[in-house]
Design an enzyme around this catalytic site. Structure first.
Site, PDB file in Angstrom:
ATOM      1  N   PHE A   1      62.424  27.794  25.101  1.00  0.00           N
ATOM      2  CA  PHE A   1      63.784  27.506  25.546  1.00  0.00           C
ATOM      3  C   PHE A   1      64.547  28.819  25.661  1.00  0.00           C
ATOM      4  O   PHE A   1      64.664  29.570  24.690  1.00  0.00           O
ATOM      5  CB  PHE A   1      64.502  26.583  24.562  1.00  0.00           C
ATOM      6  CG  PHE A   1      65.910  26.242  24.999  1.00  0.00           C
ATOM      7  CD1 PHE A   1      66.139  25.209  25.888  1.00  0.00           C
ATOM      8  CD2 PHE A   1      66.998  26.964  24.536  1.00  0.00           C
ATOM      9  CE1 PHE A   1      67.428  24.898  26.310  1.00  0.00           C
ATOM     10  CE2 PHE A   1      68.281  26.668  24.945  1.00  0.00           C
ATOM     11  CZ  PHE A   1      68.493  25.619  25.836  1.00  0.00           C
TER      12      PHE A   1
ATOM     13  N   ASP B   1      63.418  37.112  23.109  1.00  0.00           N
ATOM     14  CA  ASP B   1      64.647  36.314  23.010  1.00  0.00           C
ATOM     15  C   ASP B   1      64.984  36.128  21.534  1.00  0.00           C
ATOM     16  O   ASP B   1      64.382  35.326  20.837  1.00  0.00           O
ATOM     17  CB  ASP B   1      64.412  34.965  23.695  1.00  0.00           C
ATOM     18  CG  ASP B   1      65.635  34.056  23.669  1.00  0.00           C
ATOM     19  OD1 ASP B   1      66.506  34.251  22.798  1.00  0.00           O
ATOM     20  OD2 ASP B   1      65.703  33.131  24.497  1.00  0.00           O
TER      21      ASP B   1
ATOM     22  N   LYS C   1      74.687  33.986  19.709  1.00  0.00           N
ATOM     23  CA  LYS C   1      74.880  33.129  18.550  1.00  0.00           C
ATOM     24  C   LYS C   1      75.464  33.879  17.348  1.00  0.00           C
ATOM     25  O   LYS C   1      76.635  34.167  17.291  1.00  0.00           O
ATOM     26  CB  LYS C   1      73.566  32.428  18.188  1.00  0.00           C
ATOM     27  CG  LYS C   1      73.179  31.303  19.140  1.00  0.00           C
ATOM     28  CD  LYS C   1      71.981  30.534  18.622  1.00  0.00           C
ATOM     29  CE  LYS C   1      71.557  29.395  19.537  1.00  0.00           C
ATOM     30  NZ  LYS C   1      72.478  28.247  19.515  1.00  0.00           N
TER      31      LYS C   1
END
Length: 404
Positions: free
Chosen positions: A137, A221, A250
């Site tokens: 993802f 990532d 985040k």
């Protein structure tokens, strides 16, 4: 009318029904509109590194907002340059590293996608291929969705941006697929949205060697794994490698929207003026808050705390003796609790009824991503509430089997 009615009427249905209306947060706790308190072990999905309303976060927002919030990227600001230097130091890029700022993880990965394309279109040979992992993802924009190895998510939006190929998460598959026409390999150090799935032992080290041998970029990532969550500043550091680029978001903002692409070595020279940009990316307010959050994580030793509390939580969870719990995955304070039955959503609902906020990335996994500064008090309370939630679901299963 209720707040549920308002949400159903006014908000697009991209997220489904909201589970609660929260009005206040402090530390590891949230309060809903009825005044009920909840222990938050989701932290905005690994975002609130310092918990809610931390004084450092609040002061950074207020001070910078009262000084300078935004001037556009035609100009530089001290917070922007300070954060870029801090991220380079924490990531270990050396002097050759560079930073691009966006507003989210998806924007960071969009920039990384363009970095890969630039690498593929420059040099002596063309490299039209980009590799990503099945069940990975990387975001929901059209570019990052093309990198996301989940066909059910892509289906409504076909055709995808071309050029991306998905491979199994094995060293053998990578070795067999890689050639000199590959521009980049995208990889999550831990597949968070897939259920907190660890990479095979030695995968990142092998990926670094294989991509380097073929002249491809290794892009990691770190959006969910970065900012100290796994017990290192960035998860790639556990493997002792140097990637060509990482993406972060985040937790680096502690609740303020910000993302970044951090480049290493020659990859730092691929972008040139006009190839990418963002109106709000790198604004003074966002970068000041992020720098303050990262400084607090460093000053308070919260990277080490994430490692220690992660071990403590795993030991507590595996020691519960629950018939539902199969085991734990992940690293530091990114924990996936595997369940023996596909009842994760029921466990999440039961936990909320008992005053605990957790998450189910799939039907058989509970994801725990609490603030990095949790301690014994919060862990003890979590064990009590999680045990109660598991028992609620276990009792329901027994009744269901008895009535079958």
């Amino acid at each position: 009318m209720s707040w549920q009615d308002d949400a159903g009427r006014d908000l697009l249905r991209t997220f489904g029904d909201r589970m609660a209306m929260f009005v206040r947060g402090e530390g590891a706790y949230l309060w809903d509109a009825d005044g009920r308190r909840y222990l938050d072990f989701l932290a905005g999905i690994a975002v609130n590194s310092l918990g809610h309303a931390h004084p450092v976060f609040v002061d950074a927002v207020a001070t910078q907002a009262a000084t300078l919030a935004h001037v556009s990227n035609y100009f530089a600001t001290p917070p922007q340059l300070e954060l870029a230097a801090r991220l380079k130091r924490l990531a270990g890029t050396g002097e050759s590293g560079r930073v691009y700022f966006g507003n989210s993880g998806a924007e960071a990965n969009e920039a990384a996608f363009k970095l890969a394309r630039l690498h593929g279109s420059t040099g002596e040979k063309e490299r039209p291929r980009i590799l990503a992992l099945t069940d990975a993802f990387h975001g929901r924009t059209m570019g990052t969705l093309a990198l996301t190895g989940k066909p059910y998510m892509q289906q409504p939006f076909l055709p995808m941006v071309p050029g991306v190929e998905f491979i199994d998460t094995t060293i053998d598959a990578l070795e067999a697929t890689m050639d000199d026409r590959v521009a980049a390999l995208f990889v999550e150090p831990i597949k968070g949205e897939a259920g907190v799935i660890d990479l095979p032992e030695g995968y990142l080290r092998a990926a670094r060697e294989i991509t380097a041998r073929h002249g491809a970029l290794l892009i990691v990532d770190e959006i969910q794994t970065g900012a100290g969550r796994t017990g290192e500043w960035f998860a790639f550091q556990h493997a002792g490698i140097t990637p060509d680029a990482i993406t972060v978001a985040k937790g680096i903002g502690g609740g303020f929207p910000i993302g970044a692409l951090i480049t290493f070595g020659a990859a730092s020279e691929l972008f040139y003026p006009g190839t990418h940009g963002s109106t709000f990316g790198g604004n003074a307010l966002g970068t000041a808050v992020s720098s303050a959050v990262l400084a607090e994580i460093e000053a308070e030793g919260l990277v080490g705390n994430a490692a220690e509390r992660g071990r403590q939580l795993r030991t507590a969870i595996t020691g519960l003796g629950s018939a539902l719990v199969e085991g734990c995955r992940g690293r530091g304070l990114l924990i996936g609790v595997g369940l023996r039955h596909p009842v994760a959503k029921a466990v999440v609902a039961a936990a909320q009824e008992h005053g605990l906020i957790i998450n189910a990335p799939n039907d058989s996994t509970i994801r725990l991503v609490p603030a990095l500064n949790i301690g014994d008090v919060e862990i003890d309370e979590f064990v009590q509430l999680f045990t109660a939630a598991l028992r609620t679901v276990e009792d329901a299963l027994v009744l269901e089997e008895a009535s079958a």
